[in-house]
Every structure is written in C-alpha cells, then in structure tokens.
Design an enzyme around this catalytic site. Structure first.
Site, PDB file in Angstrom:
ATOM      1  N   ILE A  78       0.821  -1.216   0.000  1.00  0.00           N
ATOM      2  CA  ILE A  78       0.000   0.000   0.000  1.00  0.00           C
ATOM      3  C   ILE A  78       0.864   1.280   0.000  1.00  0.00           C
ATOM      4  O   ILE A  78       0.423   2.319  -0.492  1.00  0.00           O
ATOM      5  CB  ILE A  78      -1.003  -0.051   1.180  1.00  0.00           C
ATOM      6  CG1 ILE A  78      -2.222   0.810   0.905  1.00  0.00           C
ATOM      7  CG2 ILE A  78      -0.347   0.286   2.489  1.00  0.00           C
ATOM      8  CD1 ILE A  78      -3.361   0.586   1.889  1.00  0.00           C
ATOM      9  N   HIS A 117       9.109  -9.246   0.608  1.00  0.00           N
ATOM     10  CA  HIS A 117       8.986  -8.057  -0.244  1.00  0.00           C
ATOM     11  C   HIS A 117       9.676  -8.335  -1.576  1.00  0.00           C
ATOM     12  O   HIS A 117      10.818  -8.818  -1.593  1.00  0.00           O
ATOM     13  CB  HIS A 117       9.703  -6.857   0.394  1.00  0.00           C
ATOM     14  CG  HIS A 117       9.087  -6.356   1.655  1.00  0.00           C
ATOM     15  ND1 HIS A 117       8.321  -5.204   1.714  1.00  0.00           N
ATOM     16  CD2 HIS A 117       9.116  -6.840   2.922  1.00  0.00           C
ATOM     17  CE1 HIS A 117       7.920  -4.997   2.959  1.00  0.00           C
ATOM     18  NE2 HIS A 117       8.391  -5.971   3.717  1.00  0.00           N
ATOM     19  N   HIS A 168       6.041 -12.254   5.439  1.00  0.00           N
ATOM     20  CA  HIS A 168       5.849 -11.847   4.043  1.00  0.00           C
ATOM     21  C   HIS A 168       7.192 -11.504   3.436  1.00  0.00           C
ATOM     22  O   HIS A 168       8.089 -11.004   4.115  1.00  0.00           O
ATOM     23  CB  HIS A 168       4.900 -10.639   3.951  1.00  0.00           C
ATOM     24  CG  HIS A 168       5.306  -9.494   4.822  1.00  0.00           C
ATOM     25  ND1 HIS A 168       5.044  -9.455   6.172  1.00  0.00           N
ATOM     26  CD2 HIS A 168       5.995  -8.353   4.545  1.00  0.00           C
ATOM     27  CE1 HIS A 168       5.550  -8.350   6.689  1.00  0.00           C
ATOM     28  NE2 HIS A 168       6.134  -7.659   5.719  1.00  0.00           N
TER      29      HIS A 168
HETATM   30  P1  5GP Z   1       7.270  -5.048   7.067  1.00  0.00           P
HETATM   31  O1  5GP Z   1       7.896  -3.762   7.485  1.00  0.00           O
HETATM   32  O2  5GP Z   1       6.417  -5.658   8.157  1.00  0.00           O
HETATM   33  O3  5GP Z   1       8.248  -6.013   6.471  1.00  0.00           O
HETATM   34  O4  5GP Z   1       6.321  -4.692   5.850  1.00  0.00           O
HETATM   35  C1  5GP Z   1       4.975  -4.405   5.976  1.00  0.00           C
HETATM   36  C2  5GP Z   1       4.553  -3.783   4.665  1.00  0.00           C
HETATM   37  O5  5GP Z   1       3.153  -3.856   4.573  1.00  0.00           O
HETATM   38  C3  5GP Z   1       4.931  -2.301   4.552  1.00  0.00           C
HETATM   39  O6  5GP Z   1       5.759  -2.110   3.408  1.00  0.00           O
HETATM   40  C4  5GP Z   1       3.585  -1.579   4.435  1.00  0.00           C
HETATM   41  O7  5GP Z   1       3.615  -0.535   3.503  1.00  0.00           O
HETATM   42  C5  5GP Z   1       2.647  -2.692   3.990  1.00  0.00           C
HETATM   43  N1  5GP Z   1       1.288  -2.548   4.487  1.00  0.00           N
HETATM   44  C6  5GP Z   1       0.911  -2.192   5.752  1.00  0.00           C
HETATM   45  N2  5GP Z   1      -0.429  -2.223   5.872  1.00  0.00           N
HETATM   46  C7  5GP Z   1      -0.899  -2.604   4.655  1.00  0.00           C
HETATM   47  C8  5GP Z   1      -2.219  -2.818   4.155  1.00  0.00           C
HETATM   48  O8  5GP Z   1      -3.217  -2.656   4.841  1.00  0.00           O
HETATM   49  N3  5GP Z   1      -2.322  -3.189   2.852  1.00  0.00           N
HETATM   50  C9  5GP Z   1      -1.223  -3.387   2.046  1.00  0.00           C
HETATM   51  N4  5GP Z   1      -1.455  -3.741   0.787  1.00  0.00           N
HETATM   52  N5  5GP Z   1       0.027  -3.196   2.495  1.00  0.00           N
HETATM   53  C10 5GP Z   1       0.194  -2.815   3.779  1.00  0.00           C
END
Ligand code: 5GP
Ligand code: ZN
Length: 109
Positions: free
Chosen positions: A32, A103, A101
């Site tokens: 997002i 990236h 997840h």
């Molecule tokens: P992390 O920092 O946990 O590895 O990555 C989480 C990712 O999820 C971030 O890049 C953030 O932008 C994305 N994200 C957070 N909330 C949402 C959401 O509600 N929908 C989507 N599509 N992405 C999200």
C-alpha cells in the site's frame, strides 16, 4: 487466522488489497506504501509471526513464497534489470506486520 492480524484479514478477503496472484497456500498483493516502482508482498495464507518462528515443517511454504517472488519478478518485467527479495525480521529488522511476508522490490532501471 490470528485475530487482529492485518495480513490474515487480507488473506481471508476481510480487508481489501490489490491482489496479483492467489492460490491455496499463498497470496501476492501490492504494498500500500510502495518503496519502489514495483513493490509486491508475498505472504503464506497460514499465520506465521516472523522468520524466527519458521520450522522444519514450514520448509515447503517458505520455498513456495521465494519461488513465487522470482516468478512475479519475471511477470512484472524486472527479472532482467534486477530486484530485491527481502524478509524483515522483528522490530529491529524493520518488521511492522507480524505475519511472514516477502517483499519484492524492483523497477528502478
Ligand atoms: P514489514 O515492514 O512488516 O516487512 O512490511 C509491511 C509492509 O506492509 C509495509 O511495506 C507496508 O507498507 C505494507 N502494508 C501495511 N499495511 C498494509 C495494508 O493494509 N495493505 C497493504 N497492501 N500493504 C500494507
Ligand atoms: Zn496473520
């Protein structure tokens, strides 16, 4: 399904997301807040908190997630130019959503 987990809500369809691929074990959707021209997230349907929690029995799903990252890079046209596949692990590693997840970041050139 973990109560209060945003990605469990996305996986179950409870919370909307821009899906590019789904099967019985994983989903792919757009980040997002993209940090690159192509920024996709590949997540197992089953809730696993972080890479720290991955065990021998998760070998198959983790391989599937990585292989799907590679496939999506090709599909998105960034395979040749190059890309990053990244797992953030726990707070110090930049993880903010505690549902594993991968990236996929690319498309800068
Ligand atoms: P992390 O920092 O946990 O590895 O990555 C989480 C990712 O999820 C971030 O890049 C953030 O932008 C994305 N994200 C957070 N909330 C949402 C959401 O509600 N929908 C989507 N599509 N992405 C999200
Ligand atoms: Zn979850």
């Amino acid at each position: 399904m973990e109560r209060g987990c945003i990605f469990c809500q996305i996986v179950s369809g409870e919370k909307p997301a821009d899906f590019l691929y789904q099967d019985q074990s994983l989903v792919v959707f757009k980040d997002i807040y993209p940090h690159a021209p192509v920024h996709l997230l590949i997540a197992p349907r089953r809730h696993i908190r972080s890479i720290n929690e991955v065990t021998e029995q998760d070998k198959e799903i983790i391989s599937q997630v990585i292989l799907k990252g590679k496939e999506m890079a090709k599909e998105q046209g960034v395979a040749k130019s190059g890309y990053k596949l990244l797992f953030n692990v726990e707070q110090g590693g930049g993880q903010v959503i505690f549902h594993v997840h991968l990236h996929l970041l690319g498309g800068w050139r």
